[in-house]
Design a protein around this motif. Structure first.
Motif, PDB file in Angstrom:
ATOM      1  N   LYS A 113       0.864  -1.187   0.000  1.00  0.00           N
ATOM      2  CA  LYS A 113       0.000   0.000   0.000  1.00  0.00           C
ATOM      3  C   LYS A 113       0.901   1.237   0.000  1.00  0.00           C
ATOM      4  O   LYS A 113       1.188   1.830   1.036  1.00  0.00           O
ATOM      5  CB  LYS A 113      -0.916  -0.020   1.226  1.00  0.00           C
ATOM      6  CG  LYS A 113      -1.804  -1.270   1.280  1.00  0.00           C
ATOM      7  CD  LYS A 113      -2.470  -1.401   2.635  1.00  0.00           C
ATOM      8  CE  LYS A 113      -3.231  -2.714   2.733  1.00  0.00           C
ATOM      9  NZ  LYS A 113      -3.784  -2.938   4.094  1.00  0.00           N
ATOM     10  N   HIS A 263      -8.991   5.909  -0.145  1.00  0.00           N
ATOM     11  CA  HIS A 263      -9.371   5.242  -1.387  1.00  0.00           C
ATOM     12  C   HIS A 263      -8.483   4.039  -1.660  1.00  0.00           C
ATOM     13  O   HIS A 263      -8.970   2.982  -2.080  1.00  0.00           O
ATOM     14  CB  HIS A 263      -9.286   6.224  -2.563  1.00  0.00           C
ATOM     15  CG  HIS A 263      -9.738   5.648  -3.865  1.00  0.00           C
ATOM     16  ND1 HIS A 263     -11.074   5.484  -4.172  1.00  0.00           N
ATOM     17  CD2 HIS A 263      -9.038   5.157  -4.919  1.00  0.00           C
ATOM     18  CE1 HIS A 263     -11.180   4.930  -5.368  1.00  0.00           C
ATOM     19  NE2 HIS A 263      -9.968   4.710  -5.841  1.00  0.00           N
ATOM     20  N   LEU A 264      -7.195   4.194  -1.401  1.00  0.00           N
ATOM     21  CA  LEU A 264      -6.259   3.072  -1.591  1.00  0.00           C
ATOM     22  C   LEU A 264      -6.666   1.895  -0.708  1.00  0.00           C
ATOM     23  O   LEU A 264      -6.663   0.738  -1.158  1.00  0.00           O
ATOM     24  CB  LEU A 264      -4.846   3.533  -1.243  1.00  0.00           C
ATOM     25  CG  LEU A 264      -3.746   2.457  -1.284  1.00  0.00           C
ATOM     26  CD1 LEU A 264      -3.538   1.961  -2.706  1.00  0.00           C
ATOM     27  CD2 LEU A 264      -2.448   3.009  -0.725  1.00  0.00           C
ATOM     28  N   GLU A 266      -9.589   1.190   0.420  1.00  0.00           N
ATOM     29  CA  GLU A 266     -10.863   0.638  -0.042  1.00  0.00           C
ATOM     30  C   GLU A 266     -10.669  -0.315  -1.211  1.00  0.00           C
ATOM     31  O   GLU A 266     -11.495  -1.196  -1.449  1.00  0.00           O
ATOM     32  CB  GLU A 266     -11.815   1.754  -0.436  1.00  0.00           C
ATOM     33  CG  GLU A 266     -12.335   2.565   0.738  1.00  0.00           C
ATOM     34  CD  GLU A 266     -13.091   3.792   0.298  1.00  0.00           C
ATOM     35  OE1 GLU A 266     -13.180   4.039  -0.935  1.00  0.00           O
ATOM     36  OE2 GLU A 266     -13.595   4.533   1.175  1.00  0.00           O
ATOM     37  N   GLN A 267      -9.559  -0.144  -1.933  1.00  0.00           N
ATOM     38  CA  GLN A 267      -9.311  -0.970  -3.104  1.00  0.00           C
ATOM     39  C   GLN A 267      -8.645  -2.307  -2.733  1.00  0.00           C
ATOM     40  O   GLN A 267      -8.406  -3.132  -3.584  1.00  0.00           O
ATOM     41  CB  GLN A 267      -8.419  -0.231  -4.111  1.00  0.00           C
ATOM     42  CG  GLN A 267      -8.980   1.090  -4.553  1.00  0.00           C
ATOM     43  CD  GLN A 267     -10.398   1.017  -5.064  1.00  0.00           C
ATOM     44  OE1 GLN A 267     -10.690   0.250  -5.982  1.00  0.00           O
ATOM     45  NE2 GLN A 267     -11.293   1.790  -4.481  1.00  0.00           N
TER      46      GLN A 267
END
Length: 267
Positions: A113, A263-264, A266-267
């Motif tokens: 991440k 957002h990262l 959530e992916q």
């Protein structure tokens, strides 16, 4: 007394890092440069990229997103500033190898991440090339955003369209305002200087770094910045910069950074 949470990996012990690695948190990788930022500015704009990365990490931590900051890369990719005494830049080939190694070492140990916080225009091409290669090889998306470009886009909302147009440029906004907010003790306002508006290079009017005008059309020429700028100042009047503007721009960058982290995750 409330102790400030440590988010810089360089300040963590090896034992701390081994424990953190098991959770695969978000890692921010700030990049900057060491070049002419204008006669009033510290040469190391990487100091600002690192400071903003820290603020983003702390804000993300407060919202429950475990985030740390990798050691900042202080040297940027060579572009227009080779003329500067004491300046240090990496060739684009070297920059690519360095970014590959930095990201590769993190990925090797399970850190997937990753977010690049870029503080130098000369880094953009290699960031894209390296992250695209990693996507193909490791199937990992590493997002990045160019801090000062994002801040410049937000500038009109802070100071108005006209002032943004007059003050925006290398050696002026947004970087000078952000420095006046984050590192005011390093900005020597007595050295402020405005760009020579009538400057020419290769017999043509200068538009910006490496860019001249021919019959209203921008033409790129391979000249270093001392021939197309004024002591590191391109377009923009640094006299129009101030710490209040820098605070608003910094706050915006922190908010965008935290949104990107969420957002990262959530992916």
């Amino acid at each position: 007394m409330t102790l400030k949470k440590i988010v810089h990996m360089a300040q963590m012990t090896a034992a701390d890092m081994r424990e953190v690695a098991q959770r695969n948190p978000v890692i921010l990788l700030p990049l900057g440069s060491f070049e002419d930022q204008g006669p009033h500015m510290p040469m190391g704009d990487y100091l600002l990229a690192d400071a903003i990365a820290e603020r983003i990490a702390l804000a993300a931590m407060q919202e429950g997103c475990e985030t740390y900051v990798a050691p900042v890369l202080p040297f940027g990719g060579a572009d227009y500033f080779g003329y500067m005494p004491g300046g240090i830049a990496l060739s684009q080939t070297t920059l690519r190898a360095v970014i590959e190694d930095m990201l590769g070492n993190l990925i090797r140990h399970g850190f997937t991440k990753l977010i690049i916080l870029n503080g130098h225009g000369g880094n953009c091409t290699m960031i894209h090339d390296v992250t695209q290669s990693i996507l193909k090889k490791n199937h990992i998306i590493i997002p990045s955003f160019y801090l000062w470009r994002v801040a410049a886009a937000y500038l009109p909302a802070v100071v108005g369209e006209e002032k943004a147009k007059q003050s925006g440029g290398h050696g002026a906004n947004p970087l000078t305002s952000i420095a006046l907010y984050l590192k005011p003790d390093l900005v020597k306002t007595e050295n402020l200087k405005q760009q020579a508006l009538d400057k020419k290079a290769w017999g043509l009017p200068v538009l910006d770094f490496g860019t001249v005008e021919l019959n209203g059309v921008p033409i790129s020429i391979p000249l270093e910045g001392d021939q197309t700028a004024t002591q590191g100042i391109g377009r923009g009047n640094p006299y129009l910069c101030d710490g209040k503007t820098g605070e608003a721009l910094t706050d915006h960058l922190v908010k965008i950074g935290v949104k990107l982290i969420k957002h990262l995750l959530e992916q």
